[in-house]
Design an enzyme around this catalytic site. Sequence first.
Site, PDB file in Angstrom:
ATOM      1  N   ARG A 180      73.917 -12.586 -48.166  1.00 58.43           N
ATOM      2  CA  ARG A 180      74.884 -11.516 -47.896  1.00 58.43           C
ATOM      3  C   ARG A 180      75.289 -11.555 -46.423  1.00 58.43           C
ATOM      4  O   ARG A 180      76.433 -11.416 -46.069  1.00 58.43           O
ATOM      5  CB  ARG A 180      74.288 -10.147 -48.229  1.00 58.43           C
ATOM      6  CG  ARG A 180      74.657  -9.713 -49.635  1.00 58.43           C
ATOM      7  CD  ARG A 180      73.862  -8.527 -50.037  1.00 58.43           C
ATOM      8  NE  ARG A 180      72.429  -8.811 -49.928  1.00 58.43           N
ATOM      9  CZ  ARG A 180      71.489  -7.997 -50.340  1.00 58.43           C
ATOM     10  NH1 ARG A 180      71.796  -6.843 -50.868  1.00 58.43           N
ATOM     11  NH2 ARG A 180      70.216  -8.316 -50.238  1.00 58.43           N
ATOM     12  N   ARG A 237      67.188 -15.556 -61.382  1.00 57.36           N
ATOM     13  CA  ARG A 237      67.492 -14.844 -62.616  1.00 57.36           C
ATOM     14  C   ARG A 237      68.659 -15.539 -63.288  1.00 57.36           C
ATOM     15  O   ARG A 237      69.637 -15.927 -62.617  1.00 57.36           O
ATOM     16  CB  ARG A 237      67.876 -13.387 -62.315  1.00 57.36           C
ATOM     17  CG  ARG A 237      66.719 -12.519 -61.885  1.00 57.36           C
ATOM     18  CD  ARG A 237      65.701 -12.309 -63.021  1.00 57.36           C
ATOM     19  NE  ARG A 237      64.652 -11.392 -62.674  1.00 57.36           N
ATOM     20  CZ  ARG A 237      63.402 -11.731 -62.379  1.00 57.36           C
ATOM     21  NH1 ARG A 237      63.032 -13.001 -62.387  1.00 57.36           N
ATOM     22  NH2 ARG A 237      62.500 -10.804 -62.102  1.00 57.36           N
ATOM     23  N   GLU A 266      67.505 -14.795 -72.000  1.00 56.41           N
ATOM     24  CA  GLU A 266      66.162 -15.272 -72.371  1.00 56.41           C
ATOM     25  C   GLU A 266      65.616 -14.513 -73.574  1.00 56.41           C
ATOM     26  O   GLU A 266      65.811 -13.297 -73.647  1.00 56.41           O
ATOM     27  CB  GLU A 266      65.205 -15.073 -71.177  1.00 56.41           C
ATOM     28  CG  GLU A 266      65.513 -16.029 -70.059  1.00 56.41           C
ATOM     29  CD  GLU A 266      64.686 -15.772 -68.800  1.00 56.41           C
ATOM     30  OE1 GLU A 266      63.658 -15.085 -68.883  1.00 56.41           O
ATOM     31  OE2 GLU A 266      65.092 -16.266 -67.743  1.00 56.41           O
ATOM     32  N   HIS A 284      60.759 -19.858 -68.037  1.00 57.57           N
ATOM     33  CA  HIS A 284      60.502 -18.825 -67.017  1.00 57.57           C
ATOM     34  C   HIS A 284      59.029 -18.815 -66.605  1.00 57.57           C
ATOM     35  O   HIS A 284      58.293 -17.854 -66.869  1.00 57.57           O
ATOM     36  CB  HIS A 284      60.931 -17.443 -67.546  1.00 57.57           C
ATOM     37  CG  HIS A 284      61.115 -16.426 -66.447  1.00 57.57           C
ATOM     38  ND1 HIS A 284      62.008 -15.388 -66.526  1.00 57.57           N
ATOM     39  CD2 HIS A 284      60.530 -16.293 -65.235  1.00 57.57           C
ATOM     40  CE1 HIS A 284      61.953 -14.657 -65.428  1.00 57.57           C
ATOM     41  NE2 HIS A 284      61.052 -15.199 -64.614  1.00 57.57           N
TER      42      HIS A 284
HETATM   43  C1  DGY Z   1      59.136 -12.069 -61.052  1.00 55.60           C
HETATM   44  O1  DGY Z   1      58.149 -11.908 -60.330  1.00 55.60           O
HETATM   45  O2  DGY Z   1      60.135 -11.382 -60.954  1.00 55.60           O
HETATM   46  C2  DGY Z   1      59.032 -13.152 -62.051  1.00 55.60           C
HETATM   47  O3  DGY Z   1      60.219 -13.419 -62.680  1.00 55.60           O
HETATM   48  C3  DGY Z   1      57.939 -12.829 -63.057  1.00 55.60           C
HETATM   49  O4  DGY Z   1      57.337 -14.010 -63.418  1.00 55.60           O
END
Ligand code: DGY
Length: 318
Positions: A180, A237, A266, A284
């Site tokens: 940012r 993410r 997911e 993940h």
């Molecule tokens: C987090 O810590 O946000 C991870 O995605 C969990 O494994």
Amino acid sequence: MTTKPRVLQVGSFSGSPSANQRLAKDYDVFELWKHADRKVALAEYGKGITAMVTSANMGANAELINALPDLKAICSWGVGYETIDVQAARERGVLVSNTPDVLTDCVADLAWGLLISGARRMSQGDRFVRAGRWGQVHGGIPLGTRVSGKKLGIIGLGRIGQAIARRGDGFDMEVRYHNRRARNDVPYGYEASLVDLAKWADFLVVATVGGPETRHLVNKEVIEALGPKGVIINIARGPVIDEQAMTAAIENGKLGCAALDVFEYEPKVPEALIDSDNTVLLPHIGSASYETRLAMEDLMLENLQSYFQDGKLVTPVE
Ligand code: DGY
């Protein structure tokens, strides 16, 4: 006889070695996920519950927060908390904690595993050997791309982004980043434009936070700027990348490789990504080492204990 403090647990911590047992040992746990009708269960048992444990995967929306009239603390397992309505919690004076730092190294390590695996076609090579094709197919698998000495672009230079950047030194890479805003405490070049960063980079790692502000930050234009030789790595993410645009770019050769630990929906993964040899796909597992998962549950439980002892959290989210 001392009574155990009551805690609401949103879901089972199946990916953590002993969180469920440790919670049950020290607390009177209300296991929300075992109730088919959440609303009814919360109306019946919600009163008097002052603390909740959850994770980004399980979440805590405004409806859940507001169904608990006595709630004071939400202790989350994991660093990301985009599915916890922090604003709704704040409005109610509810404190929220996450588990930062303890997973930084493991997630950064995994980003590099994905990067090298994607660039050097390691997963494809593994599939090739397992399928008994070695020695059968003329020329073997296609050549990969060199890793050392290349250009590393990082989206999001927070704790994990910086740990990924530091590892770049060991591979003699120049590192630039997009955030940012520019940081004045790092030795890496800042790119105000994500498209410019993607154009410059050989490898582009997504390490930014999730949530509505970063949804589809990596769009078609960014993906195509990275180009047919570029490798995108995502350990953050899924929704940060426009998955449909990325899948199309993989299919039509406009993106070299996608090495991914996270996905937009997911556990659903687009068939075209599964079918491609230019992808590396993981379920993940960024933080999924025994040591790190134990450290995450330790920190979540420390936060919970601290709340019950003196009303404060050890690692509150800002
Ligand atoms: C987090 O810590 O946000 C991870 O995605 C969990 O494994």
